[in-house]
Design an enzyme around this catalytic site. Sequence first.
Site, mmCIF file in Angstrom:
data_model
loop_
_atom_site.group_PDB
_atom_site.id
_atom_site.type_symbol
_atom_site.label_atom_id
_atom_site.label_comp_id
_atom_site.label_asym_id
_atom_site.label_seq_id
_atom_site.Cartn_x
_atom_site.Cartn_y
_atom_site.Cartn_z
ATOM 1 N N GLY A 196 41.785 48.576 36.509
ATOM 2 C CA GLY A 196 40.965 47.887 37.487
ATOM 3 C C GLY A 196 41.550 46.520 37.795
ATOM 4 O O GLY A 196 42.667 46.192 37.386
ATOM 5 N N VAL B 31 42.293 57.918 26.079
ATOM 6 C CA VAL B 31 42.679 57.138 24.902
ATOM 7 C C VAL B 31 41.758 57.464 23.731
ATOM 8 O O VAL B 31 40.534 57.439 23.865
ATOM 9 C CB VAL B 31 42.630 55.634 25.215
ATOM 10 C CG1 VAL B 31 42.980 54.820 23.973
ATOM 11 C CG2 VAL B 31 43.581 55.308 26.361
ATOM 12 N N GLY C 114 36.227 47.514 31.813
ATOM 13 C CA GLY C 114 34.967 47.252 32.488
ATOM 14 C C GLY C 114 34.117 46.218 31.785
ATOM 15 O O GLY C 114 34.533 45.616 30.780
ATOM 16 N N ALA D 264 31.627 37.161 41.411
ATOM 17 C CA ALA D 264 31.052 35.821 41.345
ATOM 18 C C ALA D 264 30.398 35.424 42.663
ATOM 19 O O ALA D 264 29.308 34.847 42.679
ATOM 20 C CB ALA D 264 32.133 34.802 40.963
ATOM 21 N N HIS E 204 50.337 32.549 66.422
ATOM 22 C CA HIS E 204 51.641 33.157 66.142
ATOM 23 C C HIS E 204 52.611 32.088 65.656
ATOM 24 O O HIS E 204 52.653 30.992 66.222
ATOM 25 C CB HIS E 204 52.196 33.812 67.407
ATOM 26 C CG HIS E 204 53.594 34.313 67.256
ATOM 27 N ND1 HIS E 204 53.898 35.488 66.602
ATOM 28 C CD2 HIS E 204 54.784 33.787 67.662
ATOM 29 C CE1 HIS E 204 55.204 35.679 66.616
ATOM 30 N NE2 HIS E 204 55.771 34.651 67.260
#
Length: 462
Positions: free
Chosen positions: A189, A244, A274, A322, A444
């Site tokens: 993640g 795992v 997590g 947050a 640009h």
Amino acid sequence: MTSADFPAEGRNYQLVVIGAGPGGFDAAIDAASNGLKVALVEKDMLGGTCLNAGCIPTKLYLGATGPIHDLAAQAKVKVASGEISVDMKVLLTRKDRFIGATRKAMGQKLKTLGIDLYQGTAKVSGKGKVEVESPVEKAELEYENLIIAAGSHPTAFPNIAPDGEAVVDSTGFLALDKMPESLLVVGAGFIGLEMAQIASRMGAKVTIVDALDRIAVYEDPEVSKTLHSIFKRSKWNIRTGVKVASVKTVDGQAVLETEDGESITAGKALIAIGRRPNSADLGLENAEIATAGPGYINVNESLEAAPGIYAIGDINGITLLAHAASHQAGYVVRRILGEESGPYAPGPMPSILYGSPETMRVGDMPADLEGKGKVETSSFPLAANPIAQSYASTQGFVKVIWLDGKVKGVTAVGHHVASLTTTSAMIVQEGWTSEDIHKVIFPHPTLDEALLGALKAERKEV
């Protein structure tokens, strides 16, 4: 800590806030700025995980190591050479000083606004009451309104947990004064991928292991595929679909055992699988507050967990970001002040993975819109953008998601694409059509032109 940490008297408040992370701190500041008598309770440090062991220190590390990536990119096109060395101990000291100064400024802000800070552990003790306890003192606070913003903590499972040695969580990783020669990251993640980039830039050999079938699984599949390709070019060993069994310290090294019996060894292992809410021991049962899953507080459409009690940020499980906590804080305070009466409606929520590459996402992705109408996408490759070319970082794209002719989402992956987030959020919020594209001048040369290119590109029906 002494008894002087607790205010001596006047413990009846219009608002008590539990947790001084982004959501709780902002709620306290907003409420006090509007004349409410406020108490803020924090068991650890002002700023919560984001400031002390999350968003902010990670970005300091990414910023400090960014020039390493930039030089490497220019070296690949043979226009520059050399070496950049980052002093890990100095970086750690700078990080600690910056965070310490920020906490000091936060504390001063509380004093300026007359907010009573209780540094201790909070527990709802009854209707309209919160008990706060420090190692030397107890106090009972009475409130008219309560905001619970206690945040979350890293997840750990039996046999897959930090051990204080070679196996660390995100907090432990950010406390390292020396980067290991190799880093094993369990969890692909955002936390794992950002910290893996830091380690890789500083010379560590990176291995990523995840039980799911792709990295950054919550992103658009095309974004995940591009991330995988870029990280593979950086010589990461990416192992998806791997279950795992254990991660432990063996003879000073981190050793991972898979359920298939394979063993992987590294100097350190980062557990990034997590987060879980900090709802245990808050006395929620004393206020008849219900939880779900691993302890997320149930809230209604007004973010209320019970009459006069609100839960915001990670602890309600809606969005573990947050800025989501801060946005919820503003809504709840306005509701307490009588300035809001409708349900909480956050609009399109931005999400960003930082580093090189970056990803950004706002609004709905194609999978979210299935069955809701005519879904189309249009995209633009960063290879055709002069700014991406100037930085020799051309992998990636900007993609726009359309529903019945209106923009419903934007996602991107590549060089500095996080800078497109706010503009994209506004476009999604306004539901742009093809006609709206011509109402704004895109300067640009800028990376913004890649967003413009995606808006103008031929659409393909999903």
